[in-house]
Write a protein that holds these residues in place. Structure first.
Motif, PDB file in Angstrom:
ATOM      1  N   PHE A  37       1.131  -1.320  -0.006  1.00  0.00           N
ATOM      2  CA  PHE A  37       0.104   0.388   0.332  1.00  0.00           C
ATOM      3  C   PHE A  37       0.898   1.540   0.149  1.00  0.00           C
ATOM      4  N   HIS A  38       1.646   1.187   0.608  1.00  0.00           N
ATOM      5  CA  HIS A  38       2.851   2.904   0.838  1.00  0.00           C
ATOM      6  C   HIS A  38       3.727   2.542  -0.529  1.00  0.00           C
ATOM      7  N   PHE A  39       3.727   1.844  -0.874  1.00  0.00           N
ATOM      8  CA  PHE A  39       4.150   1.549  -2.534  1.00  0.00           C
ATOM      9  C   PHE A  39       3.309   2.352  -3.641  1.00  0.00           C
ATOM     10  N   CYS A  40       1.761   1.804  -3.668  1.00  0.00           N
ATOM     11  CA  CYS A  40       1.179   2.067  -4.216  1.00  0.00           C
ATOM     12  C   CYS A  40       0.514   3.536  -4.023  1.00  0.00           C
ATOM     13  N   ARG A  41       1.082   4.082  -3.032  1.00  0.00           N
ATOM     14  CA  ARG A  41       0.415   5.421  -2.538  1.00  0.00           C
ATOM     15  C   ARG A  41       1.441   6.289  -2.762  1.00  0.00           C
ATOM     16  N   THR A  42       2.919   5.923  -3.128  1.00  0.00           N
ATOM     17  CA  THR A  42       4.139   6.761  -3.724  1.00  0.00           C
ATOM     18  C   THR A  42       3.945   6.834  -4.795  1.00  0.00           C
ATOM     19  N   HIS A  43       3.901   5.657  -5.751  1.00  0.00           N
ATOM     20  CA  HIS A  43       3.219   5.720  -7.042  1.00  0.00           C
ATOM     21  C   HIS A  43       1.625   7.048  -7.630  1.00  0.00           C
ATOM     22  N   VAL A  44       1.121   6.546  -7.243  1.00  0.00           N
ATOM     23  CA  VAL A  44      -0.074   7.971  -7.140  1.00  0.00           C
ATOM     24  C   VAL A  44       0.183   8.684  -6.524  1.00  0.00           C
ATOM     25  N   ALA A  45       0.972   8.913  -5.694  1.00  0.00           N
ATOM     26  CA  ALA A  45       1.818  10.981  -5.475  1.00  0.00           C
ATOM     27  C   ALA A  45       2.718  11.404  -6.799  1.00  0.00           C
ATOM     28  N   ARG A  46       3.358  10.292  -7.568  1.00  0.00           N
ATOM     29  CA  ARG A  46       4.267  10.915  -8.372  1.00  0.00           C
ATOM     30  C   ARG A  46       3.882  10.919  -9.745  1.00  0.00           C
ATOM     31  N   ARG A  47       2.083  10.012  -9.492  1.00  0.00           N
ATOM     32  CA  ARG A  47       1.753  10.156 -10.801  1.00  0.00           C
ATOM     33  C   ARG A  47       0.900  12.030 -10.606  1.00  0.00           C
ATOM     34  N   ALA A  48       0.831  12.202  -9.709  1.00  0.00           N
ATOM     35  CA  ALA A  48      -0.098  12.901  -9.826  1.00  0.00           C
ATOM     36  C   ALA A  48       0.847  14.080 -10.079  1.00  0.00           C
ATOM     37  N   ARG A  49       1.917  14.530  -9.428  1.00  0.00           N
ATOM     38  CA  ARG A  49       3.366  15.405  -9.343  1.00  0.00           C
ATOM     39  C   ARG A  49       3.392  15.672 -11.631  1.00  0.00           C
ATOM     40  N   LEU A  50       3.674  14.389 -11.790  1.00  0.00           N
ATOM     41  CA  LEU A  50       3.443  14.430 -12.998  1.00  0.00           C
ATOM     42  C   LEU A  50       2.459  15.639 -13.865  1.00  0.00           C
ATOM     43  N   LEU A  51       1.007  15.059 -13.186  1.00  0.00           N
ATOM     44  CA  LEU A  51       0.477  15.737 -14.126  1.00  0.00           C
ATOM     45  C   LEU A  51      -0.090  17.633 -13.856  1.00  0.00           C
ATOM     46  N   GLU A  52       0.532  17.771 -13.054  1.00  0.00           N
ATOM     47  CA  GLU A  52       0.543  19.348 -12.477  1.00  0.00           C
ATOM     48  C   GLU A  52       1.679  20.039 -12.662  1.00  0.00           C
ATOM     49  N   THR A  53       2.947  19.235 -12.956  1.00  0.00           N
ATOM     50  CA  THR A  53       4.562  20.135 -12.611  1.00  0.00           C
ATOM     51  C   THR A  53       4.752  19.913 -14.177  1.00  0.00           C
ATOM     52  N   PRO A  54       5.270  20.916 -15.032  1.00  0.00           N
ATOM     53  CA  PRO A  54       6.045  21.007 -15.920  1.00  0.00           C
ATOM     54  C   PRO A  54       7.136  19.946 -16.340  1.00  0.00           C
ATOM     55  N   LEU A  55       7.442  19.071 -17.582  1.00  0.00           N
ATOM     56  CA  LEU A  55       7.810  17.840 -17.376  1.00  0.00           C
ATOM     57  C   LEU A  55       9.396  17.763 -17.036  1.00  0.00           C
ATOM     58  N   GLN A  56       9.276  19.330 -17.956  1.00  0.00           N
ATOM     59  CA  GLN A  56      10.953  19.573 -17.676  1.00  0.00           C
ATOM     60  C   GLN A  56      11.832  20.225 -16.020  1.00  0.00           C
ATOM     61  N   THR A  57      10.475  20.661 -15.253  1.00  0.00           N
ATOM     62  CA  THR A  57      10.625  20.583 -13.961  1.00  0.00           C
ATOM     63  C   THR A  57      10.663  19.602 -13.451  1.00  0.00           C
ATOM     64  N   VAL A  58      10.181  18.861 -13.161  1.00  0.00           N
ATOM     65  CA  VAL A  58      10.082  16.836 -12.957  1.00  0.00           C
ATOM     66  C   VAL A  58      11.802  16.977 -13.328  1.00  0.00           C
ATOM     67  N   ALA A  59      12.495  16.639 -14.346  1.00  0.00           N
ATOM     68  CA  ALA A  59      13.441  15.889 -14.839  1.00  0.00           C
ATOM     69  C   ALA A  59      14.211  16.756 -14.794  1.00  0.00           C
ATOM     70  N   GLY A  60      14.374  17.958 -14.691  1.00  0.00           N
ATOM     71  CA  GLY A  60      15.221  18.677 -14.382  1.00  0.00           C
ATOM     72  C   GLY A  60      16.165  19.470 -15.316  1.00  0.00           C
ATOM     73  N   THR A  61      15.343  19.235 -16.360  1.00  0.00           N
ATOM     74  CA  THR A  61      16.110  20.250 -17.749  1.00  0.00           C
ATOM     75  C   THR A  61      14.606  19.849 -18.758  1.00  0.00           C
ATOM     76  N   SER A  62      15.163  21.094 -19.921  1.00  0.00           N
ATOM     77  CA  SER A  62      14.095  20.362 -20.973  1.00  0.00           C
ATOM     78  C   SER A  62      15.053  19.889 -22.271  1.00  0.00           C
ATOM     79  N   VAL A  63      15.812  19.798 -22.365  1.00  0.00           N
ATOM     80  CA  VAL A  63      16.410  18.395 -23.149  1.00  0.00           C
ATOM     81  C   VAL A  63      16.168  17.338 -22.630  1.00  0.00           C
ATOM     82  N   LEU A  64      15.359  16.123 -23.215  1.00  0.00           N
ATOM     83  CA  LEU A  64      15.122  15.066 -22.605  1.00  0.00           C
ATOM     84  C   LEU A  64      15.605  13.941 -24.589  1.00  0.00           C
ATOM     85  N   SER A  65      15.425  12.921 -24.037  1.00  0.00           N
ATOM     86  CA  SER A  65      15.474  12.237 -25.301  1.00  0.00           C
ATOM     87  C   SER A  65      14.494  10.875 -25.114  1.00  0.00           C
ATOM     88  N   PHE A  66      13.119  10.874 -26.304  1.00  0.00           N
ATOM     89  CA  PHE A  66      12.129  10.283 -26.509  1.00  0.00           C
ATOM     90  C   PHE A  66      12.281   8.906 -27.172  1.00  0.00           C
TER      91      PHE A  66
END
Length: 415
Positions: free
Chosen positions: A212-241
């Motif tokens: 459960f703790h693992f799942c709550r952490t996963h959900v929180a990290r997903r929420a951060r991705l959905l509300e924060t610019p991806l370059q802020t989360v990644a620490g850079t704007s230049v990334l590989s896809f």
């Protein structure tokens, strides 16, 4: 080989040995943009003029190093594939590529030292350009590296190289914008949970199951991705896809999420179809990654439909059918599919390296692979569209043991 924060475990760390000690004023330790930086950027032509210019013409027109396109760019791309933090391409995510750029280039000594080292790796700087930083006659160290700056000649060479990478990026971008190179409609990136930092940690509850703790952490990290610019989360704007979803899933390590983006979210920096150094299979994984290096829009935040979980523990805990293909070690799945009972588990290869998912149907004793099961019975044991897995549960069971333990169901209240 000891890990350190700039060059990982690299044995050829170019800043592990001291250079001449920096003797300039303390406020000049961090490198600043030269007065000519804005005018240099302003001299870059528009897309329709820039796109067809050859490497040789760029070198002559903008006084680049003669080896820039034959040595520096290919070496930077090879380093990027090994470790983005060791490649000069990473500098593109830090510099201010606008005519209004002024002040310090790098945010701190660590970022500056990393950039200097990356340019040494590709021979765009020489060791004689480097000045070691010291305090009270003792060298300042950042892990296994010596904190560094550059002398005046080194700073000129740094900006010549960085300007070359800006030109290279701009020309690649122009080719894509003008349709000379086709950009995929969707690109994918695998994001590992461990690389997503939460503003504050989640407390573990004594009365909850281990998952459960693992799942709550996963959900929180997903929420951060959905509300924060991806370059802020990644620490850079230049990334590989990658243009291949399965490659992005591979890089999650089955412990994260896959994010997808369309061309409105980025500008192209490079790709396997633009630079030959990215076109070959990855030397470590052996996979043809169809890699695209992109610069994200500063405000890009992925939507919920563009972010999919690729995490085995979360899938097991939420009874997600995707967990069947993520089975590992001693975890099993049991479900009913088209009125047939199916049990699936992971089997290691005889070598002990890697393995595969195997299936048992109804009252059969032996497990078999998906392909063999389909060939033998005509029945596909893997659920899919229109073929739901009913009564799906996941459980752990040690080899040769009859007892098993169901993985507790986690209710995602945020879903």
């Amino acid at each position: 080989m000891v890990f350190h924060p700039i060059f990982g475990g690299s044995a050829d760390n170019p800043l592990s040995r001291p250079a001449r000690t920096y003797a300039g004023p303390p406020d000049d330790v961090l490198i600043s943009y030269p007065a000519s930086w804005g005018s240099a950027l302003a001299s870059i032509p528009a897309d329709d003029e820039l796109a067809p210019i050859t490497d040789g013409e760029l070198i002559e027109r903008f006084d680049l190093d003669p080896n820039f396109f034959t040595r520096h760019v290919p070496a930077a791309l090879r380093r990027w594939r090994e470790s983005p933090s060791q490649s000069p391409i990473g500098i593109l995510g830090q510099i201010e590529a606008s005519a209004a750029a002024e002040g310090h280039v790098f945010t701190d000594t660590t970022a500056q030292t990393r950039a200097i080292g990356s340019l040494l790796f590709v021979d765009a700087l020489s060791p004689g350009d480097v000045r070691s930083l010291a305090k009270d006659r003792k060298l300042i160290r950042i892990g296994g590296s010596i904190a560094s700056t550059l002398d005046d000649d080194g700073r000129r060479r740094l900006f010549k190289a960085v300007f070359g990478f800006v030109l290279w990026e701009r020309r690649n971008r122009a080719k894509c914008r003008l349709g000379m190179v086709k950009v995929p409609k969707v690109l994918f990136r695998g994001l590992r949970d461990r690389d997503i930092t939460l503003p504050s940690g989640l407390a573990r509850r004594d009365d909850e199951p281990w998952n459960f703790h693992f799942c709550r952490t996963h959900v929180a990290r997903r929420a951060r991705l959905l509300e924060t610019p991806l370059q802020t989360v990644a620490g850079t704007s230049v990334l590989s896809f990658t243009a291949t979803r399965s490659i992005a899933e591979y890089f999650t390590g089955d412990e994260g999420n896959v994010v997808e983006i369309d061309p409105t979210a980025f500008d192209v920096v490079s790709s396997w179809s633009l630079d030959p150094a990215l076109a070959n299979p990855d030397p470590v994984t052996g996979r043809q990654e169809r890699e695209w290096i992109v610069r994200l829009r500063p405000d890009f935040v992925p939507s919920a439909t563009a972010l999919s979980s690729r995490d085995r523990t979360y899938a097991y805990s939420t009874r997600d059918p995707i967990g069947i293909e993520l089975l590992h070690h001693h975890t099993h799945a049991r479900y009913e599919l088209e009125s047939r009972r199916v049990e699936a588990c992971f089997a290691y290869n005889r070598s002990g390296v890697g393995g595969r998912i195997i299936y048992r149907i109804d009252d059969e004793y032996a497990f078999d692979t998906r392909r063999a099961t389909k060939a033998r019975t005509g029945f596909d044991p893997v659920p899919g569209p229109g073929r739901p897995a009913l009564g799906l549960i996941y459980f752990t069971q040690e080899p040769w043991q009859s007892r098993h333990k169901n993985i507790d169901y986690f209710e995602n209240d945020a879903a």
